[in-house]
Design an enzyme around this catalytic site. Structure first.
Site, PDB file in Angstrom:
ATOM      1  N   CYS A  76       0.819  -1.222   0.000  1.00 19.35           N
ATOM      2  CA  CYS A  76       0.000   0.000   0.000  1.00 19.35           C
ATOM      3  C   CYS A  76       0.850   1.268   0.000  1.00 19.35           C
ATOM      4  O   CYS A  76       0.542   2.236  -0.697  1.00 19.35           O
ATOM      5  CB  CYS A  76      -0.974   0.000   1.173  1.00 19.35           C
TER       6      CYS A  76
ATOM      7  N   ASP B  66      -7.556   5.400  -1.496  1.00 21.58           N
ATOM      8  CA  ASP B  66      -7.175   4.167  -0.801  1.00 21.58           C
ATOM      9  C   ASP B  66      -6.420   3.229  -1.741  1.00 21.58           C
ATOM     10  O   ASP B  66      -6.993   2.727  -2.714  1.00 21.58           O
ATOM     11  CB  ASP B  66      -8.438   3.485  -0.271  1.00 21.58           C
TER      12      ASP B  66
ATOM     13  N   HIS C 110      -5.563   0.240  -1.178  1.00 23.66           N
ATOM     14  CA  HIS C 110      -5.859  -1.167  -0.885  1.00 23.66           C
ATOM     15  C   HIS C 110      -6.884  -1.769  -1.846  1.00 23.66           C
ATOM     16  O   HIS C 110      -7.191  -2.960  -1.755  1.00 23.66           O
ATOM     17  CB  HIS C 110      -6.366  -1.307   0.556  1.00 23.66           C
TER      18      HIS C 110
END
Length: 463
Positions: free
Chosen positions: A296, A420, A422
């Site tokens: 990440c 994000d 992820h």
């Protein structure tokens, strides 16, 4: 030039003009080149010039007292009238189309520059010219690309007149560039680039010589920055800063600026402080790399690197995971065995890599626990106002990218705009927005008891 807030249509005319002339080593070479460009200016001002509107049956002769192949398009027609003849793009779902339409800017009307072909007069006898001295034949295509921003109720004939004038001016600008960079009989192809500048300048075109890198054009950019009253410490006119038309897709497959499709959070008295410019969204599982569970921070770093690339600060490609790891080894931060591993990195490593690969310095903000982030509104707002770069934030085993804040100075209320890394799916904007992979998050988004480090990249001082 029409101001962007009043602009409904961008007319864009593209085509090729063939430059051809005979050059020798005498002092007349420059004059010969100029005469050739003069003939090209005469050509675009002639009655043979035709505009073919892409995806439509419309042909326009702008220099023949405005003639059109469609009878309903006359000299008094409004520019918006031409839109009904342009075929709509029916690709994709209706839902996607509605989403796309909501966020596109002015309508782009693409045109091709054509010329009528006539047969030579039968009565004219061929002529022969004998050249005694040695000459060099120079031929090259001139990639014409002119734009005109205009309101849809403007007179169409006037718009065509403006396009012809823009074509003529572009030929003159190309002549200037060709002569400036000429080396004997070797000529560089002039290439047009469009830039959306602050008002009142608006959409403008600059000609750069092909093959000459941005690093060698700084003096040219300095003159243009002074001409358009642009900042002297950030790139505005590098090739990477060129205006991207709403109908042009990116070819690398990455999504750009998904946050522009979000509605702002509902906070009384709050102001928005957002990332400035363009970035690409990097997340898990892209580039055929399975980094789910460990990559990440690498992806957040890639997003930051894409920002510096697409703002024109650097010309280097966005680094891969391996290149990021090697940069940390080269900087003395990691052992050689780190390359090829699946080890996490954090904000400090992101700072090191940005400096090692891009020469970018960063500030580090330390937060002892997530609950303190609610008090950082002023500092984050100041960062996005002055630097405008994406922020990488790491805490525990997670990393995210902060693209902005909505902050009320009076109440202290704050929301964080989060990208994000992820996300593991495809480049599906609707899913990314609907599922909150790019979205506004409240203070509860952070682990209230975990510490966080924020890497705030600083702009380079350059044009």
């Amino acid at each position: 030039m029409v101001h962007s807030e009043d602009c409904n249509i961008i007319f864009r005319v593209r085509g090729i003009l063939e430059f051809a002339c005979q050059l020798d080593d005498s002092n007349e070479a420059q004059s010969t080149i100029s005469k050739t460009f003069q003939s090209l200016r005469s050509k675009v001002s002639s009655n043979k010039l035709v505009f073919s509107v892409t995806n439509s049956p419309v042909l326009i002769w702008p220099n023949k007292s405005f003639q059109s192949s469609v009878e309903s398009l006359t000299e008094t027609s409004a520019c918006g009238d031409i839109l009904k003849y342009i075929e709509s793009d029916n690709s994709g779902s209706k839902k996607a189309s509605k989403k796309k339409d909501k966020f596109t800017g002015p309508t782009v009307v693409n045109m091709k520059m054509l010329f009528e072909v006539t047969e030579p007069a039968g009565n004219e006898a061929p002529s022969l010219n004998r050249v005694i001295r040695q000459q060099h034949c120079v031929r090259m295509p001139l990639p014409m690309d002119c734009v005109l921003s205009i309101t849809n109720n403007e007179n169409l004939a006037n718009a065509c007149k403006g396009l012809v004038e823009a074509l003529s001016n572009q030929v003159s600008d190309m002549e200037e560039v060709v002569l400036r960079y000429r080396k004997g009989s070797s000529l560089l192809v002039p290439q047009p680039f469009h830039f959306q500048l602050p008002e009142p300048a608006g959409l403008n075109t600059v000609i750069y010589p092909a093959g000459v890198p941005d690093s060698q054009l700084q003096a040219v950019r300095e003159d243009l920055h002074r001409k358009f009253d642009l900042p002297g410490d950030r790139p505005c006119l590098r090739r990477a800063n060129a205006f991207r038309f709403p109908d042009e897709a990116y070819k690398d497959g990455y999504l750009r600026n998904p946050h522009v499709h979000l509605n702002p959070p509902n906070i009384e008295d709050a102001k928005l402080y957002l990332v400035q410019g363009v970035y690409s969204y990097h997340h898990y599982m892209q580039d055929r790399v399975n980094d789910d569970g460990w990559g990440c921070a690498y992806r957040s770093l890639q997003t930051i690197c894409s920002w510096f690339q697409q703002q024109g600060y650097v010309e280097t490609a966005v680094p891969t995971h391996t290149q990021i790891q090697q940069a940390l080894v080269d900087a003395g931060d990691k052992e050689p065995s780190f390359v090829g591993s699946r080890q996490w990195i954090g904000s400090i490593e992101v700072q090191v890599v940005l400096n090692q690969l891009l020469g970018v310095t960063s500030k580090i903000m330390f937060v002892s626990q997530g609950s303190e982030l609610v008090t950082k509104g002023r500092e984050l707002a100041n960062h996005f106002q002055t630097e405008g770069t994406p922020i990488m934030i790491g805490g525990g085993v997670l990393a995210h990218t902060i693209l902005g804040v909505a902050w009320s100075e009076n109440s202290g209320q704050i929301r964080f705009l989060i990208l994000d890394p992820h996300y593991t799916g495809g480049e599906e904007l609707q899913t990314i927005i609907d599922k909150g992979w790019c979205g506004w998050k409240g203070p509860e988004f952070w682990d209230q008891n975990a510490y966080y480090n924020l890497c705030l990249p600083q702009r380079l001082k350059t044009i």
